[in-house]
Motif scaffolding. Sequence first.
Motif, mmCIF file in Angstrom:
data_model
loop_
_atom_site.group_PDB
_atom_site.id
_atom_site.type_symbol
_atom_site.label_atom_id
_atom_site.label_comp_id
_atom_site.label_asym_id
_atom_site.label_seq_id
_atom_site.Cartn_x
_atom_site.Cartn_y
_atom_site.Cartn_z
ATOM 1 N N ASN A 117 -13.662 8.994 -36.624
ATOM 2 C CA ASN A 117 -12.507 8.545 -35.857
ATOM 3 C C ASN A 117 -11.452 9.623 -35.639
ATOM 4 O O ASN A 117 -10.342 9.337 -35.233
ATOM 5 N N ARG A 118 -11.791 10.865 -35.932
ATOM 6 C CA ARG A 118 -10.818 11.932 -35.715
ATOM 7 C C ARG A 118 -10.909 12.490 -34.305
ATOM 8 O O ARG A 118 -9.934 12.964 -33.752
ATOM 9 N N HIS A 119 -12.082 12.473 -33.710
ATOM 10 C CA HIS A 119 -12.270 13.092 -32.408
ATOM 11 C C HIS A 119 -12.254 12.040 -31.315
ATOM 12 O O HIS A 119 -12.992 11.083 -31.334
ATOM 13 N N ALA A 120 -11.397 12.251 -30.333
ATOM 14 C CA ALA A 120 -11.284 11.282 -29.246
ATOM 15 C C ALA A 120 -11.594 11.882 -27.888
ATOM 16 O O ALA A 120 -11.617 11.196 -26.893
ATOM 17 N N ALA A 121 -11.815 13.195 -27.841
ATOM 18 C CA ALA A 121 -12.088 13.839 -26.561
ATOM 19 C C ALA A 121 -12.895 15.097 -26.804
ATOM 20 O O ALA A 121 -12.797 15.704 -27.867
ATOM 21 N N PRO A 122 -13.735 15.518 -25.855
ATOM 22 C CA PRO A 122 -14.520 16.738 -26.038
ATOM 23 C C PRO A 122 -13.633 17.968 -26.021
ATOM 24 O O PRO A 122 -12.560 17.966 -25.429
ATOM 25 N N LYS A 123 -14.107 19.011 -26.678
ATOM 26 C CA LYS A 123 -13.359 20.260 -26.735
ATOM 27 C C LYS A 123 -13.525 21.037 -25.428
ATOM 28 O O LYS A 123 -14.602 21.147 -24.892
ATOM 29 N N ALA A 124 -12.417 21.593 -24.946
ATOM 30 C CA ALA A 124 -12.455 22.421 -23.747
ATOM 31 C C ALA A 124 -11.980 23.814 -24.111
ATOM 32 O O ALA A 124 -11.092 23.980 -24.935
ATOM 33 N N VAL A 125 -12.580 24.818 -23.505
ATOM 34 C CA VAL A 125 -12.228 26.200 -23.811
ATOM 35 C C VAL A 125 -11.647 26.868 -22.581
ATOM 36 O O VAL A 125 -12.228 26.811 -21.497
ATOM 37 N N LYS A 176 -8.145 16.391 -29.025
ATOM 38 C CA LYS A 176 -7.217 15.297 -29.264
ATOM 39 C C LYS A 176 -7.696 14.510 -30.483
ATOM 40 O O LYS A 176 -8.837 14.081 -30.544
ATOM 41 N N LEU A 177 -6.805 14.333 -31.443
ATOM 42 C CA LEU A 177 -7.174 13.676 -32.685
ATOM 43 C C LEU A 177 -6.411 12.372 -32.872
ATOM 44 O O LEU A 177 -5.344 12.174 -32.312
ATOM 45 N N ASN A 178 -6.984 11.513 -33.699
ATOM 46 C CA ASN A 178 -6.353 10.256 -34.047
ATOM 47 C C ASN A 178 -6.024 10.225 -35.534
ATOM 48 O O ASN A 178 -6.711 10.842 -36.341
ATOM 49 N N LYS A 187 -3.797 5.840 -34.379
ATOM 50 C CA LYS A 187 -2.996 6.206 -33.220
ATOM 51 C C LYS A 187 -3.225 7.684 -32.876
ATOM 52 O O LYS A 187 -3.511 8.504 -33.746
ATOM 53 N N LEU A 188 -3.068 8.007 -31.576
ATOM 54 C CA LEU A 188 -3.268 9.384 -31.123
ATOM 55 C C LEU A 188 -2.177 10.280 -31.695
ATOM 56 O O LEU A 188 -0.994 9.928 -31.704
#
Length: 213
Positions: free
Chosen positions: A3-11, A48-50, A56-57
């Motif tokens: 539940n820590r990762h809410a979006a893919p990583k972008a470089v 983006k982490l929760n 919550k974000l």
Amino acid sequence: MPNRHAAPKAVTCFHKKDTGHRETNFGGLIYSTNAVFLSRSCFTSQVKLNCWKCKKLLDRTPSFFCDSCKSIQPPEEGTSYFKIMDCDYTFTLDTQKLQTRYLQLQRTLHPDNFGQKSVKEQEFSESQSALVSKAYKTLLKPLSRGLYMLKLEGMHLKESTDSVAESQFLLELMEVNEALDEAQTPEEVNKIAQDTKGMLNQRKMKQILAPKD
């Protein structure tokens, strides 16, 4: 962690004075350059982490505490020491600001403040406090700061190159990089390039003339 990762990583890559990549080896010391020491810096945008507790974000990066439930958060993997200590990514950073930031963080993150909290929060406190101490000690001294910046730039030292001479050479390269960032005209850049070329040639001759074991 779940539940820590809410979006893919972008470089996203930002290029500084990009004039051609080169890799050089001086006496076992390998470093990569664009022209003289014009590094190609790639900064990874944070995932983006929760919050681990209320889900919550988390708005800030890095987030030491959740704005919603106020729970301490675990260290964010891959966050640079410069971000942790809220310092500009520069070799000539403000050490007074660094010390102030260190004291502020330790006042809130120290394990002594979490004796009545859950085991998980106590563990997060210990991890965060240790990470802040390591970041502070690394960025405080010019040599360790320079080596860390080189590591961030993808430059690696072999184990046999940890001598005083090699360390001094690294610091000279970092100073060249700072001077190039501050240069305002092409003439200033050319002057720095010529001076650095002379420095590298002189070092190369010393390596050639050095007695062999």
